[in-house]
Design an enzyme around this catalytic site. Structure first.
Site, short mmCIF file in Angstrom:
data_model
loop_
_atom_site.label_atom_id
_atom_site.label_comp_id
_atom_site.label_asym_id
_atom_site.label_seq_id
_atom_site.Cartn_x
_atom_site.Cartn_y
_atom_site.Cartn_z
CG ASN A 237 -0.28 -0.31 2.50
OD1 ASN A 237 0.50 0.56 2.72
ND2 ASN A 237 -0.29 -1.30 3.24
CB ALA A 301 2.22 -0.95 10.71
CE LYS A 315 9.01 -11.21 -14.35
NZ LYS A 315 9.88 -10.35 -15.26
CB ILE A 334 -0.63 -6.98 14.33
CG1 ILE A 334 -0.01 -7.93 13.26
CG2 ILE A 334 0.28 -6.73 15.58
CD1 ILE A 334 0.96 -7.36 12.58
CG PHE A 351 -2.98 5.37 13.69
CD1 PHE A 351 -2.71 6.27 12.88
CD2 PHE A 351 -2.28 5.15 14.93
CE1 PHE A 351 -2.03 7.53 13.48
CE2 PHE A 351 -2.03 6.38 15.57
CZ PHE A 351 -1.56 7.29 14.73
CE LYS A 365 -8.81 -0.90 12.44
NZ LYS A 365 -7.63 -0.20 11.59
CE LYS A 369 -9.20 -4.18 13.62
NZ LYS A 369 -8.85 -5.24 12.61
#
Length: 423
Positions: A237, A301, A315, A334, A351, A365, A369
């Site tokens: 991202n 993160a 590949k 996590i 976050f 959230k 969480k």
């Protein structure tokens, strides 16, 4: 008249010991006093005469000085300093510190001191990466030792990697910070090598509160993760890591022992921060587990939600037709895992990067969480990679909105809010 701060400098045996001479000069220039303890192996690289001339104090080299030990000199040395600095801290010296071994003057006074100790490791990259060294570093952090992580670069042994002693100016900056003095300019390194200073232009904490997080361990994750599809492609991202690094810098400035688990980003490690580099979500989860216990955890993160179920060893080649659909498997959560952990941090902050209905999604959230706060940032513009951020601090008590601010200022406000919460 204010008494000048006093540094006890322990110099270990490694080629990086030559930088101690410049560090002594900077300590003196800052108006502080310094007394040196030179290990037997350190004396192979620098001489007592050089250190004595620069420090303007006697250099101590042995536990068996009759005059000093009649007066219990190792006890006196360990107690009279405002800060004990071990620089360079070799792998051997770190191992002895972690094991509580006291077999020479340096290790004996380290065991006898109740003064804050800061260690600046320097060694070969393979020694720094060895499991034993990582274990010793973890133990020392748990014991309250401040670890200033080494830099990456060319080494005297001809190898390249992490293990280089930071430049003396950077070490002096950290010393000044730990003692509540203003940061000194890091003039010896080009800015292109240092990267942006996460706190540049920002005011320091007021003198009466310059160490409000002293004795606290703050765990922070920052940046993206990369989930390999094959050896050359990955899922990722746009996270730059800048907000997480700014928070790590602000927490360290406030006196915390900071562990920063960083995804793949090109940012300088803030002074006084222990950095652990990872790439995938699974690696980040393992690094967070290894860093526990922590008083505060701030999960900044942007962890990839999914990873390739079957990573190709070679590949994937284009064959003129669409490849088989990429099969994905879910990555560990996590933040939610920490909320249920038997060593859950006292304050757990998540976050949430959102593009719409910021507060509504953040509150959902927060409940899902099981954390204490959610810092929801609006990433609909250039926030990922940009210099500013606009956030909602969502807690069980309500929603606090911070309009668009520079990321370092967001970091300072968040750390101040943490200080108020846990004080």
């Amino acid at each position: 008249m204010t008494k000048p701060k006093h540094i006890l400098l322990i110099i270990g045996g490694g080629i990086a010991a030559y930088k101690a001479s410049e560090l002594i000069r900077l300590i003196k220039k800052a108006g502080m006093t310094v007394r040196c303890v030179l290990t037997e192996s350190g004396a192979q690289f620098v001489t007592p005469m050089t250190l004595a001339a620069l420090s303007e104090n006697e250099v101590h080299t042995t536990l068996w000085s009759l005059k000093d030990e009649t007066e219990m000199g190792h006890i006196q040395l360990s107690r009279e300093a405002d800060l004990v600095v071990v620089c360079p801290a070799t792998a051997n010296l770190l191992a002895k510190m972690a094991g509580g071994i006291a077999d020479d003057l340096a290790t004996t006074l380290l065991l006898a001191t109740d003064t804050q100790v800061m260690a600046v490791p320097a060694m070969n990259v393979r020694m720094w990466d060895h499991a034993a060294t990582r274990r010793n570093i973890s133990q020392l952090k748990n014991d309250g030792i401040i670890i200033m992580p080494p830099e990456e670069g060319d080494m005297a042994c001809g190898e390249f990697g992490s293990g280089r002693l930071p430049e003396p100016e950077a070490v002096m900056t950290e010393i000044a910070s730990l003692l509540g003095s203003p940061f000194l300019p890091v003039s010896g390194l080009p800015q292109s090598e240092l990267g942006p200073n996460p706190l540049e232009g920002q005011p320091a904490f007021a003198p009466d509160q310059h160490r409000p997080l002293h004795g606290k361990h703050v765990l922070i994750t920052a940046g993206p993760t990369r989930e390999p599809i094959d050896p050359v492609r990955y899922i990722a991202n746009r996270s730059s890591g800048r907000q997480g690094f700014a928070i790590a810098a602000a927490a360290a400035e406030a006196g915390a022992q900071v562990t920063l688990v960083a995804g793949p980003v090109h940012l300088a490690t803030p002074a006084g921060v222990m950095r652990v580099d990872v790439e995938t979500a699974l690696e980040m989860e393992a690094a967070v587990e290894a860093a526990l216990p922590a008083n505060v955890a701030i999960m900044v993160a942007a962890v990839a939600d999914w990873r390739a179920d079957n990573r190709a060893e070679q590949k994937i080649k284009k064959k003129g037709e669409a490849p088989a659909p990429l099969k994905l498997t879910e990555n560990p959560d996590i933040l939610a895992g920490l909320a249920k952990h038997d060593r859950r941090p006292d304050l757990l902050i998540g976050f949430a990067a959102e593009t719409e209905k910021i507060a509504e999604h953040a509150r959902t959230k927060l409940a899902k969480k099981g954390c204490d706060w959610i810092v929801a940032n609006d990433v609909s513009g250039d926030v990922m990679g940009g210099a500013d951020n606009s956030v909602h601090i969502v807690t069980a008590e309500g929603n606090e909105i911070w309009e668009r601010l520079p990321k370092p200022e967001v970091a300072r406000r968040l750390v101040q809010k943490i200080i108020e919460e846990i004080s």
